[in-house]
Write an enzyme that holds these catalytic residues in place. Structure first.
Site, mmCIF file in Angstrom:
data_model
loop_
_atom_site.group_PDB
_atom_site.id
_atom_site.type_symbol
_atom_site.label_atom_id
_atom_site.label_comp_id
_atom_site.label_asym_id
_atom_site.label_seq_id
_atom_site.Cartn_x
_atom_site.Cartn_y
_atom_site.Cartn_z
ATOM 1 N N ASP A 147 -4.741 36.098 18.559
ATOM 2 C CA ASP A 147 -4.522 37.257 17.695
ATOM 3 C C ASP A 147 -4.478 38.588 18.426
ATOM 4 O OD1 ASP A 147 -4.326 36.128 15.048
ATOM 5 O OD2 ASP A 147 -6.417 35.530 15.271
ATOM 6 N N ASP A 184 1.522 32.190 11.728
ATOM 7 C CA ASP A 184 1.122 33.575 11.965
ATOM 8 C C ASP A 184 1.375 34.020 13.408
ATOM 9 O OD1 ASP A 184 -0.390 31.924 10.180
ATOM 10 O OD2 ASP A 184 -1.813 33.529 9.804
#
Length: 494
Positions: free
Chosen positions: A149, A217
């Site tokens: 992330d 994602d």
């Protein structure tokens, strides 16, 4: 015009062509943003909500280590530690406002007030200071190699800090974060590892040597790799991002153009062991935010590579998203989950997808193909704001210090002699519960087997992409002050 009265469109989907028809078979084009959408995107209240959170750190002796993530039942933000994956979004929102103050100052004074009655807003340098204050401790995240992330944690604020101020610390953190992210690439699976472990009430993956988990994602983190590859002439980073995108394109997308959330690869031979969900309704359903991540992620990848297959993939995903929206235009958390009176929506999916559709418009600009995505993007955000924009009644108010200061010569400052120093505070004129987020109606996770389920709340990245959508419109020249003057007729997209 209510959402149900909005012009309907029929999309004839073809890999190279999309036709747009109005209600009478007449092609339509978007020429201006509705006054309602302008008010929602660029109101004083939007800025005041962000400032209200940001200014809480003004008097702190140390820069923040906690960052807002989602709102509780009272509309108050719940915070997470700086090493959590959402930590970069609130500072990113602050930098998006700073970008508006810097590059589009006219948009901050569009309320129709006269110069004499215009409410004073915080000075740009105050916001710049808070941007730096809130990101001081986030640079350390660039060294993390235990998460995919990094694009979310670093890029939203560091990219703007570099673009606006040429901040060398931000530049270094972006490059370092890109290399940290690239360290998670596996040549056998041809992609970046997303999660090291994943535990729910249904399954448990705890051994990274046995399972290689990749989520849709992760497409959003490729932008960081492409940026660093360009800035440092590092072809290796570019290749890693390209290979990951192609692997995702191959394995995460179904024949009907819906998406799988998670793919588990065999790190020894690169084969697929399983495809399933961690946040959607079921393994075979289409989680709305995952679909939105795919739209925006593949469009960002197309912008960097100009490879047509990524553009086609993004269009396919967008067409699926559009075709599965409910009548009121705001997506439910999962497109194929059963709908009941209590089924949660996901406004974060709406605004993420809308940003991707704007990039589709940009890529196809000047053609009916582009017009359809512009129309749908603005309608999507307009409908979302109509239903889930928190009370836009937050305002700035000047507070003058009670202490007086002598001024010489007397009368040199009209109307302020001896008043001392003033500061800005945020007030709410509605008398109702404010809600600290800009949007409500988001859903972090409603998966049946999730350790914890969240829905119907504010969410920091829903607000971030809502603000990003507004900035993208400004950059594309689609949101102009002249188009928003009171009484000026504009085309509605609602």
């Amino acid at each position: 015009m209510s959402p149900s009265e909005a012009p309907t469109t029929d999309l004839e989907v073809h890999p190279s062509k999309i036709k747009l028809y109005g209600t009478n078979g007449v092609q339509c084009r978007i020429h201006a943003i509705s006054e309602h959408l302008m008010d929602a995107l660029y109101s004083e209240s939007v800025v005041a909500k962000v400032w209200n959170i940001a200014s809480k750190a003004v008097s702190s002796s140390k820069p923040p280590i906690l960052y807002p993530e989602y709102t509780d039942e009272d509309g108050i933000y719940v915070y997470r530690t700086l090493d959590f994956w959402t930590s970069g979004f609130f500072p990113g929102s602050m930098y998006l406002l700073l970008e508006r103050f810097t590059r589009h100052p006219q948009i901050t004074h569009r309320s129709g007030q006269t110069k004499d009655t215009l409410t004073p807003w915080p000075h740009r340098l105050q916001l710049e200071y808070l941007c730096r204050w809130w990101t001081t401790n986030l640079h350390a995240n660039a060294l993390k190699r235990d998460t995919h992330d990094l694009g979310f944690m670093i890029a939203p604020w560091a990219t703007k800090s570099w673009e606006l101020h040429r901040d060398p610390a931000a530049y270094n953190s972006l490059v370092m974060a890109a290399h940290s992210l690239a360290s998670r690439f596996n040549t056998t699976t041809q992609c970046l590892r997303s999660w090291d472990v994943c535990i729910t009430n249904r399954y448990s993956f705890t051994d990274p040597s046995q399972d290689f988990l990749v989520i849709i994602d992760n497409m959003l983190n490729l932008d960081l790799l492409f940026w660093a590859a360009r800035e440092t002439s590092n072809k290796g980073l570019f290749d890693v991002a390209m290979m990951h995108a192609r692997t995702t394109q191959k394995h995460h997308i179904r024949d009907d153009h819906s998406t799988f959330h998670v793919v588990n690869f065999d790190s020894e031979n690169g084969g697929v062991k399983a495809k399933f969900t961690n946040q959607g309704f079921s393994d075979s359903s289409c989680w709305a935010r995952g679909q939105a991540w795919g739209i925006l992620g593949f469009m960002q990848t197309f912008e960097w590579t100009k490879e047509i297959s990524f553009l086609v993939t993004a269009r396919d995903l967008a067409d699926y998203f559009i075709a599965h929206l409910p009548e009121d235009g705001v997506p439910y958390w999962d497109f194929t989950a059963p709908i009941t009176e209590v089924s949660p929506r996901d406004t974060s999916a709406a605004v993420v997808a809308a940003c991707g559709m704007l990039l589709l418009y940009k890529a196809l600009k000047g053609s009916p193909d582009g017009d359809v995505y512009l129309f749908k993007a603005m309608k999507l955000v307009d409908c979302t704001a109509s239903k889930f924009l928190n009370s836009p009644t937050s305002r700035f108010e000047k507070v003058t210090s009670a202490s007086k200061v002598p001024v010489y010569p007397s009368g040199c400052i009209d109307g302020h002699e001896g008043d001392g120093f003033s500061s800005m505070t945020v007030v709410d004129k509605s008398g109702s519960k404010i809600g600290e987020s800009i949007l409500g109606g988001a859903t972090i996770n409603n998966y049946e087997f999730a350790p914890r389920r969240w829905s119907n709340h504010g969410l920091v990245y829903a607000d971030y992409y809502f603000l990003l959508f507004g900035n993208m419109l400004l950059e594309l020249g689609l949101a102009k002050l002249d188009d928003a003057k009171p009484g000026k007729k504009v085309d509605s997209v609602r």
